[in-house]
Design an enzyme around this catalytic site. Structure first.
Site, PDB file in Angstrom:
ATOM      1  N   ASP A 245      -5.491 -30.457  17.522  1.00 53.58           N
ATOM      2  CA  ASP A 245      -5.170 -28.891  19.050  1.00 53.58           C
ATOM      3  C   ASP A 245      -4.998 -30.170  19.706  1.00 53.58           C
ATOM      4  O   ASP A 245      -5.744 -30.753  20.501  1.00 53.58           O
ATOM      5  CB  ASP A 245      -6.070 -28.263  18.705  1.00 53.58           C
ATOM      6  CG  ASP A 245      -5.938 -27.260  19.562  1.00 53.58           C
ATOM      7  OD1 ASP A 245      -4.050 -26.702  20.174  1.00 53.58           O
ATOM      8  OD2 ASP A 245      -6.200 -26.321  20.123  1.00 53.58           O
TER       9      ASP A 245
ATOM     10  N   ASP B 215       1.756 -26.741  19.302  1.00 46.02           N
ATOM     11  CA  ASP B 215       0.585 -27.933  20.003  1.00 46.02           C
ATOM     12  C   ASP B 215      -0.829 -27.816  19.176  1.00 46.02           C
ATOM     13  O   ASP B 215      -1.648 -28.716  19.659  1.00 46.02           O
ATOM     14  CB  ASP B 215      -0.111 -27.733  21.044  1.00 46.02           C
ATOM     15  CG  ASP B 215       0.178 -26.318  21.451  1.00 46.02           C
ATOM     16  OD1 ASP B 215      -0.390 -25.225  20.319  1.00 46.02           O
ATOM     17  OD2 ASP B 215      -0.934 -25.979  22.795  1.00 46.02           O
ATOM     18  N   GLU B 216      -0.442 -27.284  17.746  1.00 44.74           N
ATOM     19  CA  GLU B 216      -1.074 -27.384  16.755  1.00 44.74           C
ATOM     20  C   GLU B 216      -0.948 -27.506  15.370  1.00 44.74           C
ATOM     21  O   GLU B 216       0.089 -26.944  15.042  1.00 44.74           O
ATOM     22  CB  GLU B 216      -2.438 -26.599  17.356  1.00 44.74           C
ATOM     23  CG  GLU B 216      -1.985 -24.953  16.825  1.00 44.74           C
ATOM     24  CD  GLU B 216      -2.964 -24.441  16.986  1.00 44.74           C
ATOM     25  OE1 GLU B 216      -4.106 -24.306  16.608  1.00 44.74           O
ATOM     26  OE2 GLU B 216      -2.748 -22.948  17.619  1.00 44.74           O
TER      27      GLU B 216
END
Length: 424
Positions: A34, A128-129
């Site tokens: 993350d 983003d993860e």
């Protein structure tokens, strides 16, 4: 998950490195990576002088919403999805920036490429993860799962100048919990043998699928921790909260999560929407905004090698009444002009007049471009595709504003930050 979960400090340290030695990660093939305050971190990378000040990324107008805030801003209570006006009241002296989605997507592609160089089993959840299953890569890399996590953290920072946090565990559920507990710029390893030691002290809100209302209901029933759920006989739990939810939570509370990493999650739709700073009645202005949103959405479509067959528009009026209208085309398309023309027809024929607060375009019924070739050879899109592909190439070399439709070169209305919902 609901409220952010955490362990008592002494127990939390049990799952971190001590003198450079990580806990036993045997069997911990699942990683959850993350990025830390991703949008804000990318902005600070571009402007290093902002590293020591609170930074908030999002809509900068009265109706804007916070997309991301760095950790200095979070100390004042600023959070994602908070109205920007509220954030300004909490911290008026922060630096407020409009989002640069093209830049974030570029960095995200680079980060995901690092993951895929390590293992093909990468399941992105958003820009983003992602989850990674590194079990098959350990021998080739000569690393343990924790070593892979360290490699990812160092390589992401070296290549892209932003940090990430990594959870290492035997299941996806545990890995995601762990990454959230070691932020920012940290790593946590949950040994398979210590699953229950890790899970049971956590609040029930840590369980996947438990939001604020469900957590409050469980707490009223005397179930405040994950351990409380695990200690409740399943038949009793079924009577308390229903069969499906009881079985789901009982399994998680016992550390059972059989979900595999799914490396390709096919997108169902692609789109974009905007909220105006002031409400607009002007249909010509709304048509120009539909063109801009169509251009952006179809550009994403082409970049991913996709076409779509159904065009829908979303319109929210000043009283927050929201309507959607859609039309399915004879064949799939990846041409801005065809999507735009359909969107305008929907606006003109199916949307009543009124003050518009938000407008959006979405393309659905997606398929790979190679398997959805245009079968109608005299269709209106012929010629447009070639021109738009040339424009794509120009934008990739000279920036997103290098080539624009003439009607978008005039002044546009003030807007808040645009949000493209995550793939469904």
């Amino acid at each position: 998950m609901g409220r952010s979960a955490n362990l008592p400090r002494g127990l939390r340290d049990r799952f971190r490195a001590r003198d450079g030695v990580w806990p036993d990660d045997t069997g911990c093939r699942m990683l959850h990576v993350d990025m830390d305050a991703f949008y804000a971190s990318v902005e600070i990378r571009e402007r290093p002088e902002l590293a020591s000040v609170p930074v908030v990324v999002g809509g900068v107008g009265g109706r804007g919403v916070v997309c991301s805030a760095n950790y200095l801003a979070r100390e004042y209570g600023v959070r994602s999805a908070m109205p920007t006006a509220h954030a300004r009241r909490l911290i008026p002296n922060a630096v407020y920036l409009s989002p640069q989605f093209d830049l974030y997507q570029e960095v995200s592609r680079g980060v995901m490429a690092i993951f895929r160089d390590i293992t093909p089993l990468v399941e992105p959840l958003s820009l983003d993860e992602a989850f990674l299953d590194v079990g098959g890569a350990l021998r080739r890399l000569g690393l343990t799962p924790g070593g892979v996590g360290e490699l990812i953290r160092s390589q992401v920072f070296a290549d892209h100048g932003v940090s990430c946090s990594v959870g290492v565990a035997s299941t996806k559920f545990l890995a995601k919990l762990a990454s959230g507990m070691c932020k920012p710029d940290g790593m946590m390893v949950v040994p398979a043998s210590a699953t229950l030691e890790f899970l049971h002290p956590l609040p029930v809100s840590a369980l996947w699928g438990v939001g604020a209302k469900t957590a409050a209901r469980l707490e009223q029933l005397g179930l405040e921790t994950v351990g409380d759920v695990a200690a409740t006989p399943l038949p009793r739990l079924r009577r308390m909260i229903g069969v499906a939810l009881a079985e789901h939570l009982f399994a998680l509370a016992a550390g059972v999560d059989d979900r595999a990493v799914v490396p390709t999650s096919r997108e169902k739709s692609i789109g974009a929407e905007e909220t105006f700073e002031v409400d607009h009645y002007d249909r010509d202005l709304l048509r120009r905004e539909l063109l801009r949103l169509s251009e952006r959405s179809v550009g994403s479509l082409r970049a991913k090698g996709l076409r779509g067959r159904t065009v829908s528009i979303k319109v929210r009026f000043s009283d927050f009444t929201t309507i959607t209208r859609s039309r399915t085309l004879p064949v799939s398309t990846d041409v801005t002009q065809e999507v735009y023309r359909t969107a305008v027809e929907l606006l003109d024929t199916q949307v009543p007049p009124g003050a518009v607060r938000l407008i959006g375009v979405r393309i659905e019924g997606l398929d790979n471009a190679d398997s959805a070739r245009q079968l109608i050879f005299d269709a209106p899109e012929r010629g447009w595709r070639e021109a738009e592909q040339a424009a794509d190439q120009a934008r990739s070399r000279f920036g997103s504003l290098a080539v624009r439709p003439a009607s978008l070169l005039s002044d546009s209305p003030e807007r808040t930050a645009e949000f493209e919902p995550k793939p469904e």
